[in-house]
Motif scaffolding. Structure first.
Motif, PDB file in Angstrom:
ATOM      1  N   GLN A   1       8.507   3.613  -4.848  1.00  7.48           N
ATOM      2  CA  GLN A   1       8.266   4.647  -3.847  1.00  7.48           C
ATOM      3  C   GLN A   1       7.138   4.230  -2.924  1.00  7.48           C
ATOM      4  OE1 GLN A   1      10.082   7.371  -3.417  1.00  7.48           O
ATOM      5  NE2 GLN A   1      11.362   7.092  -5.242  1.00  7.48           N
ATOM      6  N   LEU A   2       7.057   4.916  -1.783  1.00  9.91           N
ATOM      7  CA  LEU A   2       6.024   4.597  -0.791  1.00  9.91           C
ATOM      8  C   LEU A   2       4.827   5.528  -0.928  1.00  9.91           C
ATOM      9  CD1 LEU A   2       8.322   4.321   2.353  1.00  9.91           C
ATOM     10  CD2 LEU A   2       7.113   2.414   1.263  1.00  9.91           C
ATOM     11  N   GLY A   3       3.630   5.010  -0.544  1.00  3.17           N
ATOM     12  CA  GLY A   3       2.430   5.840  -0.488  1.00  3.17           C
ATOM     13  C   GLY A   3       1.417   5.167   0.418  1.00  3.17           C
ATOM     14  N   GLY A   4       0.507   5.943   1.016  1.00  2.99           N
ATOM     15  CA  GLY A   4      -0.574   5.377   1.830  1.00  2.99           C
ATOM     16  C   GLY A   4      -0.116   4.929   3.205  1.00  2.99           C
ATOM     17  N   MET A   5      -0.780   3.890   3.749  1.00  2.00           N
ATOM     18  CA  MET A   5      -0.482   3.408   5.105  1.00  2.00           C
ATOM     19  C   MET A   5       0.972   2.946   5.198  1.00  2.00           C
ATOM     20  SD  MET A   5      -3.206   3.731   6.788  1.00  2.00           S
ATOM     21  CE  MET A   5      -3.842   2.687   8.033  1.00  2.00           C
ATOM     22  N   ALA A   6       1.437   2.269   4.124  1.00  2.96           N
ATOM     23  CA  ALA A   6       2.811   1.759   4.118  1.00  2.96           C
ATOM     24  C   ALA A   6       3.782   2.921   4.311  1.00  2.96           C
ATOM     25  CB  ALA A   6       3.094   1.042   2.798  1.00  2.96           C
ATOM     26  N   ALA A   7       3.485   4.056   3.680  1.00  3.64           N
ATOM     27  CA  ALA A   7       4.364   5.226   3.777  1.00  3.64           C
ATOM     28  C   ALA A   7       4.262   5.856   5.162  1.00  3.64           C
ATOM     29  CB  ALA A   7       3.981   6.242   2.713  1.00  3.64           C
TER      30      ALA A   7
END
Ligand code: NAI
Length: 338
Positions: free
Chosen positions: A37-43
């Motif tokens: 799953q994605l989180g942070g700047m990448a998300a």
């Protein structure tokens, strides 16, 4: 049944240390189904949200997370996704074990565990500016919250942790002399709750600034330290410094309904993409996750392979004054597992 774990590679060096960690877990024969799953700047870049609903849903379902570091913009910008995850899943207990792995450093035989309250105190983010005479930021104000319930559960967690893990002493670190309400309540509750543990574990207390000094002078006097959110944040970097730096210390965030494992360090933007990040802290975070999932055997094998790589083979990344790349270090750990 194969456990399913939410995997958030994160920002900066996150994807590099995640790849290294997955290679080591594979080589050890660990059976986990990863739900990436994605989180942070990448998300934010890919999904327009630093903490997308799909990520929250995945954590809700799987209840176990392995998370790379997430960047938080300083000052302006979105609030910390790490703090948001702790709050959303009430991950109230942060465990940070610091152990000397490489002998001959500044401190021998350090083996202590910091347990930090993760959801209260100044870090709840109740902050505001007060305008005076046309200056909209003339005064900045923050509110800290301490609750009896919050104190009770973290103190009990630390005492139970000590009993279960054969630890002898729990030190309560506080600032009750100055912050008589928010820190005084923590100390009072600690004294009340520890009454029930008489004969099982010794409990003492220390003012936070003295604790910081005593850690530098003689860290071996500590076993388990339990403290409030901001003091714990600061002490955890200090204890990492005692055992060789941020690249070596993992962290676990535990709540009633979910558990999240990580490295203690951040996204290290200064070395991201250069292939020199030390994956040890994240690997040790994955070992804490394996213990939590009941696979203590693979956790011990991986910890031993890391120690052999660092000590016997002297394969070390630049943060430990070596010249190994992330890949070379990872290859060496995998050879030790064979
Ligand atoms: P940092 O921990 O990312 O880096 C501090 C220093 O340690 C840097 O010089 C870095 O190169 C070095 N370092 C850290 N981890 C390393 C590793 N594995 N191998 C080799 N060197 C390593 O702290 P900083 O720079 O204050 O924070 C960067 C970003 O990370 C910020 O946006 C911060 O909010 C975020 N952060 C996220 C955390 C998390 O996701 N749990 C924890 C701490 C910070």
């Amino acid at each position: 049944m194969t456990p399913v774990v939410t995997l958030i590679p994160g920002d900066g060096i996150g994807p590099e240390i995640t790849e290294a960690t997955l290679r080591v877990l594979d080589a050890a024969g660990v059976c986990i189904e990863w739900d990436r799953q994605l989180g942070g700047m990448a998300a934010l870049e890919e999904a327009g949200d630093p903490l997308p609903d799909a990520t929250l849903e995945s954590v809700r379902k799987n209840r176990v997370v392995l998370k790379g570091p997430l960047t938080t913009p300083v000052g302006e910008g979105f609030r910390s996704v790490n703090v948001a995850l702790r709050r959303e899943f009430d991950l109230y207990a942060n465990i940070r074990p610091a152990r000397t792995i490489i002998p001959g450093g500044r401190y021998e035989d350090v083996d202590l565990v910091l347990i930090r309250e993760n959801t209260e105190g100044l870090y709840i983010g109740y902050e505001t500016f007060i305008a005076i005479e046309g200056d909209p930021r003339a005064v900045a104000q923050a509110t800290a919250i301490t609750t009896r319930k919050g104190c009770e559960r973290i103190i009990r967690f630390a005492l139970e942790y000590a009993v279960t893990n054969g630890r002898k002493l729990v030190t309560v670190a506080h600032k009750a002399n100055i912050l008589k309400a928010v820190s005084g309540l923590f100390l009072d509750v600690a004294r009340e709750v520890s009454e029930g543990y008489r004969g099982k574990v010794e409990v003492n207390d220390v003012i936070i600034d003295a604790c910081a000094m005593r850690l530098v002078l003689d860290p071996q006097q500590f076993d388990v330290i339990v403290t409030t959110n901001m003091f714990g944040d600061i002490l955890s970097d200090e204890i990492a410094g005692l055992v060789g730096g941020l690249g070596l210390v993992p962290g676990a965030n535990i709540g009633k309904n979910a558990a999240l494992f990580e490295a203690m360090h951040g996204s290290a933007p200064d070395i991201a993409g250069k292939g020199v990040a030390n994956p040890t802290a994240f690997l040790l975070g994955a070992c804490m996750m394996l213990d939590y999932l009941g696979d203590e055997e693979n956790a011990s094998r991986i910890r031993a392979a890391i120690a052999d790589t660092l000590i016997q083979d002297s394969v070390r990344t630049p943060d430990l004054h070596g010249d190994a790349t992330t890949t070379k270090f990872t290859d060496a750990v995998i050879r030790r597992l064979a």
